[in-house]
Write a protein that holds these residues in place. Structure first.
Motif: not given
Length: 179
Positions: A99-114
């Motif tokens: 959680x600490x490592x991922x705290x600064x990350x912006x959530x990426x829409x799932x559609x962009x990951x596929x």
């Protein structure tokens, strides 16, 4: 089935500190997730062993019980519970670190990951999706109407079959009376 060794079990102290230094260099979120997955697998395995021990224990129902056997099984059970609490603490640490490592990350829409292949090099547009959605909803409405009509026809056929059955019953009853 043997239990997987805990970190550092069976290793000399110098080798363990070397692996700790190597692990400190390679700590990233993916490796933390792998460690977390292994920890969860260890927790499940230990829990299964605890249930196996509990299933094999006898209830204190007045039957003579060997004190040595009881103490041995109780010791094993307490050791498994202690190891289980250690594993849960380890899992909490891994969870907090992820959680600490991922705290600064912006959530990426799932559609962009596929990844998807575009047809004929044209861009995917919302108008095409909207027209497909409209077509699918219209098709669904038509199917529902056909199903409704089908149910009505089935009910009519059932009524006709019941009437024919009653008519045949009456005819057979009259023939039987005549004979």
């Amino acid at each position: 089935m043997s239990t997987p060794p805990l970190a550092g079990a069976g290793m000399p102290p110098g080798a363990f500190s070397g692996t700790q230094a190597q692990a400190a260099r390679e700590v990233n979120t993916a490796s933390l997730c792998r460690i977390g997955q292994e920890t969860v697998q260890d927790i499940v395995f230990r829990t299964m062993e605890i249930f196996q021990l509990l299933r094999n224990m006898q209830l204190p129902n007045g039957v003579t019980y060997h004190t040595a056997t009881y103490q041995d099984r109780l010791g094993k059970l307490q050791e498994h519970l202690r190891q289980l609490s250690i594993l849960f603490r380890k899992l909490r640490l891994v969870y907090d670190k992820c959680n600490e490592n991922c705290a600064g990350l912006d959530p990426v829409p799932i559609e962009q990951l596929i990844p998807y292949v575009e047809e004929d090099g044209s861009k995917h547009d919302d108008r095409g999706a909207a027209s497909q959605l409209r077509f699918a909803s219209e098709e669904r409405r038509e199917i529902l109407e056909v199903n409704k009509k089908l149910k009505q026809k089935n009910q009519q056929l059932k009524q006709i079959m019941d009437q024919l059955r009653n008519l045949i019953w009456d005819i057979n009853a009259m023939l039987a009376m005549r004979n």
